[in-house]
Design a protein around this motif. Structure first.
Motif: not given
Lengths: 177, 416
Positions: B311-324, B357-361
């Motif tokens: 499976y694809q593990v996907s998400g979002i990241a953010w910060s008020g200090a600038g770039r991730i 990428a994650w192999r879920w068993d």
């Protein structure tokens, strides 16, 4: 004509060119002058030092009726137990397991109460209260919190002097330059 | 390159370059597949629908909507509706799905009558029409906006069982276009004593916040456009303040007045609402920049796993200090971590998409993500966020989120 101003402008322009940082003034400057009367009609801001407070005055005794007619349905009898924010009580609760943040227990400035009521309340008809009514209902909410007396008159002079119980417990996380 | 195809962290997490390699193998498989006899599905047997003035999502995507919509008692317009994060990909939030948080409903503003007035401690009080502002040199930036109350459910003693968007969906990202506020302030001329600006909206609450002059002169804009079109009414039409990286409430919608003053106004929202009460009774005012944060949007509550496999593990990241700078993912409850791949566009004060990428068993597992920004700030654990807070203090929450994947494929909220 080669006036002194023209000479100055040429020198100034040369300096900008020399430093390579020409301030290409592409600001079209389309802001229109606005009269103080027009500003006064749009400006609801009240500062903690009282700047922005209008004339007029009110007491808790007069504010009880204003409250019953405009506020009670949402904020409850005597400022608590209504469907929306409690305005009264909770003083001393902030350090307990069940902090109750009300005007009396939490708000650091009494001027905020006037500012907010005048700009946003009553919810269904903001702007419908007179300045005297706003002073009066502000006094009433403070009275219910034992912060002012029933006949204390609040106006542009006395409201900023009201000392809120929780005033000293706020610190700034932001440090201006 | 064998190491790219072996898990690099516990419970089946692959290297961040996994998809690159898998993609090549996938193409080869497609090319060698035998051609099937010509056969047409129903939608290929006749010409399709005509052109239309406005493109709408597929009828099969009708469930992709803001939710839940919650309002205060006795009101329909004071409350919030959230972005369905678990149903989206990429970093730009479709305008119709951008979260909304209002304090007295959405005003129906006539753009021809609306004016922005700058006054107070200025040399020249000025009034700007929308038409006038449209003539200035614009800038546009792709940046996030997050409500200060986002993820506040995470302080509950027991994990709230709700979709990812219902818990974390008060964050969205858009391309915001408009006029640098510094240009307008320069035109008005701020007096030396002017240190704060009281921004107020044209909604029924005349919602107001105090903004430091430094921020206004730094990267603030008066936004007129969102994702290439005029702002939607629920995002401030015809103009809003936009303060990159700072708590959303300050980016005042339906911007009407900017009053330059020498001190903050201590408005209702900045004192009684978006302040942080500590356990010792002290409350912190003016926590402006958004802390570094991430959340896995897929898999997440609101979605369901199928059979065991990759499976694809996907998400979002953010910060008020600038770039991730970095996002790490764990599939074993935080015992081991693998770097996630970051999508190409890593922009300052914007959402950044990460993927692993994650192999879920097929057995129960707990997955987490942890972001680091370019200033070196690392997303804290839930325990670290709550340390020293008063009971019930839910603003400015940026703790690590754990999701539990059950053997039945159901995904739930857990505290790891």
């Amino acid at each position: 004509m080669f006036t002194r101003n023209a000479v100055f402008m040429v020198i100034a322009a040369s300096c900008l060119l020399a430093t390579g940082s020409i301030v290409a003034d592409d600001n079209p400057r389309l802001g229109e002058a606005v009269s103080s009367a027009e500003i006064a009609r749009m400006d609801f801001t009240v500062l903690p030092n009282g700047d922005g407070l209008p004339g007029g005055s009110g007491t808790a005794a007069a504010g009880a009726l204003v409250y019953q007619q405009n506020c009670l349905a949402c904020h409850g009898t005597a400022g608590k137990d209504g469907p929306n924010d409690s305005l009264v009580g909770g003083i001393g609760s902030l350090v307990t397991e069940q902090p109750q943040k009300t005007v009396g227990s939490y708000w650091p400035y009494a001027t905020t109460l006037f500012d907010y009521v005048r700009r946003a309340m009553p919810y269904q008809a903001p702007g419908s209260l007179s300045d005297d009514d706003v002073y009066a209902v502000t006094a009433y909410i403070l009275y219910l919190n034992d912060i002012v007396g029933e006949d204390d008159r609040l106006d542009a002079e006395t409201l900023p002097e009201v000392r809120m119980p929780n005033r000293e417990n706020f610190v700034w996380a932001y440090a201006p330059d | 390159m064998a190491h790219d195809k072996s898990p690099v962290a516990g419970n089946g997490l692959f290297d961040r370059r996994f998809f690159l390699k898998a993609g090549v193998a996938g193409s080869a498989t497609l090319m060698s597949a035998a051609a099937s006899p010509a056969e047409r599905p129903a939608w290929m047997r006749a010409p399709g629908a005509p052109m239309s003035p406005s493109g709408e999502p597929s009828e099969h995507e009708a469930h992709v909507q803001r939710r839940p919509i919650g309002s205060h008692p006795g009101t329909t317009g004071t409350g919030a509706a959230r972005t369905p994060l678990e149903l989206l990909d990429g970093v730009i939030t479709p305008s119709r799905l951008h979260f909304e948080r209002h304090h007295s409903g959405i005003p129906a503003i006539d753009p021809d009558e609306h004016r922005l007035v700058i006054h107070g401690l200025v040399d020249r009080p000025l009034s700007f029409s929308l038409e006038a502002l449209s003539r200035y040199q614009h800038v546009s930036r792709i940046q996030f906006l997050e409500c200060t109350g986002n993820s506040g459910a995470s302080i509950a003693p027991e994990p709230v069982q709700a979709s990812c968007g219902a818990i974390h969906g008060l964050v969205s990202a858009s391309e915001w276009g408009g006029v640098p506020l510094s240009v307008l302030l320069q035109e008005a001329g701020i007096k030396a004593s002017g240190k704060w600006i009281i921004a107020a909206g044209a909604d029924a609450a005349a919602m107001s916040r105090s903004v430091p002059v430094e921020k206004a002169l730094d990267d603030a804009i008066v936004a007129l456009y969102q994702n290439g079109e005029r702002l939607r009414p629920s995002n401030g039409y015809p103009m809003r303040l936009f303060l990159p990286g700072w708590e959303g409430n300050m980016s005042v919608k339906w911007l009407r007045t900017l009053k330059v003053v020498d001190q903050p106004a201590m408005t209702k929202d900045e004192t009684s609402k978006y302040s942080d009460l500590q356990a010792d009774g002290v409350a912190r005012l003016f926590t402006f920049p958004i802390g570094v944060k991430s959340v896995i949007t897929s898999p997440s509550p609101g979605l369901t796993m199928g059979e065991a496999g990759i499976y694809q593990v996907s998400g979002i990241a953010w910060s008020g200090a600038g770039r991730i700078r970095r996002v790490e993912v764990s599939a074993d409850g935080g015992k081991s971590w693998a770097d996630a791949a970051l999508d190409e566009h890593i922009m300052s004060k914007c959402l950044t998409r990460f993927r692993s990428a994650w192999r879920w068993d097929g057995s129960p597992a707990v997955i987490l993500s942890r972001a680091t920004d370019e200033a070196g700030n690392v997303q804290p654990t839930r325990d670290a966020v709550l340390e020293g807070r008063a009971n019930g203090a839910f603003y400015h929450y940026n703790g690590i989120q754990a999701w539990r994947v059950g053997a039945d494929g159901e995904i739930s909220n857990v505290y790891a």
